[in-house]
Design a protein around this motif. Structure first.
Motif, PDB file in Angstrom:
ATOM      1  N   SER A 108      30.555  -9.828 -33.780  1.00 19.03           N
ATOM      2  CA  SER A 108      30.974 -10.368 -32.805  1.00 19.03           C
ATOM      3  C   SER A 108      29.717 -10.158 -31.528  1.00 19.03           C
ATOM      4  CB  SER A 108      32.136  -9.349 -31.768  1.00 19.03           C
ATOM      5  OG  SER A 108      32.443 -10.051 -30.546  1.00 19.03           O
ATOM      6  N   ILE A 109      29.479 -11.227 -31.096  1.00 21.07           N
ATOM      7  CA  ILE A 109      28.334 -11.689 -30.292  1.00 21.07           C
ATOM      8  C   ILE A 109      28.124 -10.653 -28.914  1.00 21.07           C
ATOM      9  CG2 ILE A 109      26.592 -13.112 -28.965  1.00 21.07           C
ATOM     10  CD1 ILE A 109      26.609 -13.359 -32.155  1.00 21.07           C
ATOM     11  N   THR A 110      27.460  -9.963 -28.408  1.00 18.74           N
ATOM     12  CA  THR A 110      27.218  -9.207 -27.193  1.00 18.74           C
ATOM     13  C   THR A 110      27.760 -10.142 -26.125  1.00 18.74           C
ATOM     14  OG1 THR A 110      25.727  -7.956 -26.047  1.00 18.74           O
ATOM     15  CG2 THR A 110      24.722  -9.716 -27.351  1.00 18.74           C
ATOM     16  N   ARG A 111      28.241  -9.733 -25.214  1.00 19.99           N
ATOM     17  CA  ARG A 111      28.284 -10.330 -23.954  1.00 19.99           C
ATOM     18  C   ARG A 111      27.763  -9.476 -22.705  1.00 19.99           C
ATOM     19  NH1 ARG A 111      35.176 -10.946 -23.843  1.00 19.99           N
ATOM     20  NH2 ARG A 111      35.269 -12.197 -25.843  1.00 19.99           N
ATOM     21  N   ASN A 112      26.904  -8.347 -22.995  1.00 19.05           N
ATOM     22  CA  ASN A 112      26.050  -7.653 -22.104  1.00 19.05           C
ATOM     23  C   ASN A 112      24.740  -8.521 -21.808  1.00 19.05           C
ATOM     24  OD1 ASN A 112      24.233  -5.908 -21.046  1.00 19.05           O
ATOM     25  ND2 ASN A 112      25.265  -4.405 -21.958  1.00 19.05           N
ATOM     26  N   PRO A 113      24.891  -8.811 -20.555  1.00 21.43           N
ATOM     27  CA  PRO A 113      23.641  -9.511 -20.125  1.00 21.43           C
ATOM     28  C   PRO A 113      22.340  -9.007 -20.479  1.00 21.43           C
ATOM     29  CG  PRO A 113      25.335  -9.665 -18.301  1.00 21.43           C
ATOM     30  CD  PRO A 113      25.566  -8.481 -19.570  1.00 21.43           C
ATOM     31  N   ILE A 114      22.104  -7.688 -20.497  1.00 22.34           N
ATOM     32  CA  ILE A 114      21.046  -7.189 -20.847  1.00 22.34           C
ATOM     33  C   ILE A 114      20.811  -7.316 -22.277  1.00 22.34           C
ATOM     34  CG2 ILE A 114      19.641  -5.014 -21.061  1.00 22.34           C
ATOM     35  CD1 ILE A 114      21.157  -4.050 -18.426  1.00 22.34           C
ATOM     36  N   ASN A 115      21.652  -7.015 -23.221  1.00 18.52           N
ATOM     37  CA  ASN A 115      21.391  -7.170 -24.746  1.00 18.52           C
ATOM     38  C   ASN A 115      21.457  -8.605 -25.064  1.00 18.52           C
ATOM     39  OD1 ASN A 115      21.629  -4.578 -25.170  1.00 18.52           O
ATOM     40  ND2 ASN A 115      23.756  -4.384 -25.591  1.00 18.52           N
ATOM     41  N   VAL A 116      22.047  -9.593 -24.311  1.00 18.67           N
ATOM     42  CA  VAL A 116      21.659 -11.001 -24.497  1.00 18.67           C
ATOM     43  C   VAL A 116      20.438 -11.360 -24.392  1.00 18.67           C
ATOM     44  CG1 VAL A 116      22.156 -13.417 -23.894  1.00 18.67           C
ATOM     45  CG2 VAL A 116      23.999 -11.873 -24.019  1.00 18.67           C
ATOM     46  N   GLY A 117      19.668 -10.829 -23.207  1.00 25.35           N
ATOM     47  CA  GLY A 117      18.338 -10.989 -23.063  1.00 25.35           C
ATOM     48  C   GLY A 117      17.403 -10.469 -24.027  1.00 25.35           C
ATOM     49  N   LYS A 118      17.944  -9.101 -24.636  1.00 27.29           N
ATOM     50  CA  LYS A 118      16.999  -8.636 -25.544  1.00 27.29           C
ATOM     51  C   LYS A 118      17.044  -9.456 -27.041  1.00 27.29           C
ATOM     52  CE  LYS A 118      17.547  -3.578 -24.038  1.00 27.29           C
ATOM     53  NZ  LYS A 118      18.291  -2.331 -24.334  1.00 27.29           N
ATOM     54  N   ALA A 119      18.349  -9.883 -27.318  1.00 22.00           N
ATOM     55  CA  ALA A 119      18.445 -10.648 -28.431  1.00 22.00           C
ATOM     56  C   ALA A 119      17.668 -11.982 -28.429  1.00 22.00           C
ATOM     57  CB  ALA A 119      19.885 -11.081 -28.744  1.00 22.00           C
ATOM     58  N   LEU A 120      17.531 -12.491 -27.245  1.00 25.03           N
ATOM     59  CA  LEU A 120      16.744 -13.717 -27.084  1.00 25.03           C
ATOM     60  C   LEU A 120      15.208 -13.575 -27.528  1.00 25.03           C
ATOM     61  CD1 LEU A 120      18.819 -15.507 -23.909  1.00 25.03           C
ATOM     62  CD2 LEU A 120      18.738 -16.265 -26.443  1.00 25.03           C
ATOM     63  N   TYR A 121      14.851 -12.588 -26.784  1.00 25.24           N
ATOM     64  CA  TYR A 121      13.459 -11.980 -26.775  1.00 25.24           C
ATOM     65  C   TYR A 121      13.153 -11.688 -28.350  1.00 25.24           C
ATOM     66  CZ  TYR A 121       9.216  -8.932 -26.817  1.00 25.24           C
ATOM     67  OH  TYR A 121       8.190  -8.268 -27.039  1.00 25.24           O
ATOM     68  N   ASN A 122      14.052 -11.144 -29.006  1.00 23.59           N
ATOM     69  CA  ASN A 122      13.884 -10.725 -30.527  1.00 23.59           C
ATOM     70  C   ASN A 122      13.794 -12.160 -31.242  1.00 23.59           C
ATOM     71  OD1 ASN A 122      14.033  -8.165 -30.174  1.00 23.59           O
ATOM     72  ND2 ASN A 122      16.082  -7.930 -30.632  1.00 23.59           N
ATOM     73  N   PHE A 123      14.503 -13.063 -30.931  1.00 21.90           N
ATOM     74  CA  PHE A 123      14.426 -14.368 -31.816  1.00 21.90           C
ATOM     75  C   PHE A 123      13.418 -15.339 -31.296  1.00 21.90           C
ATOM     76  CE2 PHE A 123      19.186 -13.606 -32.629  1.00 21.90           C
ATOM     77  CZ  PHE A 123      19.218 -13.764 -33.891  1.00 21.90           C
ATOM     78  N   LEU A 124      13.206 -15.307 -30.155  1.00 21.74           N
ATOM     79  CA  LEU A 124      12.374 -16.472 -29.491  1.00 21.74           C
ATOM     80  C   LEU A 124      10.961 -15.763 -29.330  1.00 21.74           C
ATOM     81  CD1 LEU A 124      14.452 -17.990 -26.591  1.00 21.74           C
ATOM     82  CD2 LEU A 124      14.217 -18.782 -28.925  1.00 21.74           C
ATOM     83  N   PHE A 125      10.675 -14.605 -29.241  1.00 18.92           N
ATOM     84  CA  PHE A 125       9.272 -14.428 -28.979  1.00 18.92           C
ATOM     85  C   PHE A 125       8.811 -13.079 -30.013  1.00 18.92           C
ATOM     86  CE2 PHE A 125       5.970 -11.133 -27.363  1.00 18.92           C
ATOM     87  CZ  PHE A 125       5.049 -11.816 -27.154  1.00 18.92           C
ATOM     88  N   MET A 126       9.582 -11.945 -30.178  1.00 15.97           N
ATOM     89  CA  MET A 126       8.955 -11.112 -31.153  1.00 15.97           C
ATOM     90  C   MET A 126       9.049 -11.476 -32.342  1.00 15.97           C
ATOM     91  SD  MET A 126      11.003  -7.489 -32.272  1.00 15.97           S
ATOM     92  CE  MET A 126      12.036  -8.497 -33.381  1.00 15.97           C
ATOM     93  N   ARG A 127       9.932 -12.026 -33.085  1.00 14.90           N
ATOM     94  CA  ARG A 127       9.782 -12.504 -34.538  1.00 14.90           C
ATOM     95  C   ARG A 127       8.781 -13.655 -34.652  1.00 14.90           C
ATOM     96  NH1 ARG A 127      14.793 -15.212 -37.779  1.00 14.90           N
ATOM     97  NH2 ARG A 127      15.587 -12.834 -37.917  1.00 14.90           N
TER      98      ARG A 127
END
Length: 288
Positions: A237-256
């Protein structure tokens, strides 16, 4: 000396209200023991059944070899027919695991064997994943790139699960620009002389058996060790926490993307540097 681990709370069954109040909102793990007996999968799914319905399918296999700069993210180490793999699981210990395999694309009829639990989570039925392993095979300690809430349903055999929340990251020898920790740490029996920061961790442990559900909150580190051959299914179930949404986007778009770029540019030197930094940074943060 052992890791500071408390048993994950266990309940026989649970209501949607109590799950949301006691576990989802405070982001605490729980094992639900008796919740899926009405699923056809509860009575049908076994290693033998998977061999019967998917024996001719080629499956991706992973072992515990260190990350290689030449390999893409989640690139399998080997492939094998499902029937051959299950025969191997039953005949001898093997380090080969199936990891993040959507069997339902290959055998759509299996979708009829389960339903989405009504626990207040918006679970994605389109991306169920199966995980198989033989005796003593294990995953590296890691967390999921998208910070999803995970329901992990176990079938056949026994599996040990060790969890840490994100607050424990400073003690775990996390690899920079990655979702894993040092791969040479044995979380079942850690060497505290080599990894002294682990003495400060506070985590959770449990053993799963057939029909058990493990709820893993967003971003929880998890290490899974198969005590006997078996398999599990995860729904997310996808996170709805704005902080964790930001961390997930960072992981996908930058870190990886950055990590893949550095692997191509620096090769094994990049992997070696990250492994060294995991120790250096962890010891600096903890005054070791």
């Amino acid at each position: 000396m052992k890791l500071n681990l408390q048993e994950i709370p266990r309940v026989k069954t649970i209501t949607k209200k109590d799950f949301i109040k006691n576990y989802y909102k405070p982001q605490k793990p729980v094992v639900i023991e008796n919740f899926i007996e009405d699923w056809p999968a509860y009575g049908k799914w076994s290693l033998d059944y998977m061999k019967e319905v998917a024996g001719d399918k080629e499956v991706p296999l992973y072992d515990d070899r260190p990350v290689d700069y030449k390999e893409d993210f989640n690139e399998p180490h080997a492939k094998m027919k499902m029937s051959e793999y299950i025969d191997l699981l039953k005949s001898e210990p093997t380090k080969y695991r199936i990891f993040l395999w959507n069997i339902f694309k290959e055998v759509p009829s299996l979708q009829n064997d389960y339903s989405l639990p009504n626990l207040g989570l918006k679970l994605l039925k389109s991306v169920p994943m199966l995980f198989f392993g033989g005796t003593n095979s294990h995953t590296f300690m890691h967390y999921d790139i998208d910070f999803s809430n995970i329901l992990h349903f176990h079938f056949e055999g026994k599996k040990q699960c060790i969890l840490f929340d994100q607050k424990q990251s400073d003690f775990l020898y996390k690899i920079p620009h990655s979702l894993i920790v040092r791969e040479d740490i044995d979380f079942s029996n850690p060497d505290f002389e080599k990894w002294p920061a682990l003495k400060h961790t506070q985590g959770y442990i449990t053993e799963l058996e057939h029909g058990n559900i493990l709820y893993m909150p967003e971003g929880y580190w998890h290490y899974m060790k198969y005590l006997t051959p078996g398999f599990s299914m995860s729904l997310r179930s996808i996170t709805r926490n704005p902080i964790n949404v930001g961390k997930a986007l960072y992981n996908f778009l930058f870190m990886r993307q950055y990590d893949n770029l550095m692997r191509r540019f620096k090769g094994q030197k990049w992997i070696d540097w990250k492994n060294e930094q995991a120790i250096k940074r962890t010891h600096q943060k903890n005054g070791i």
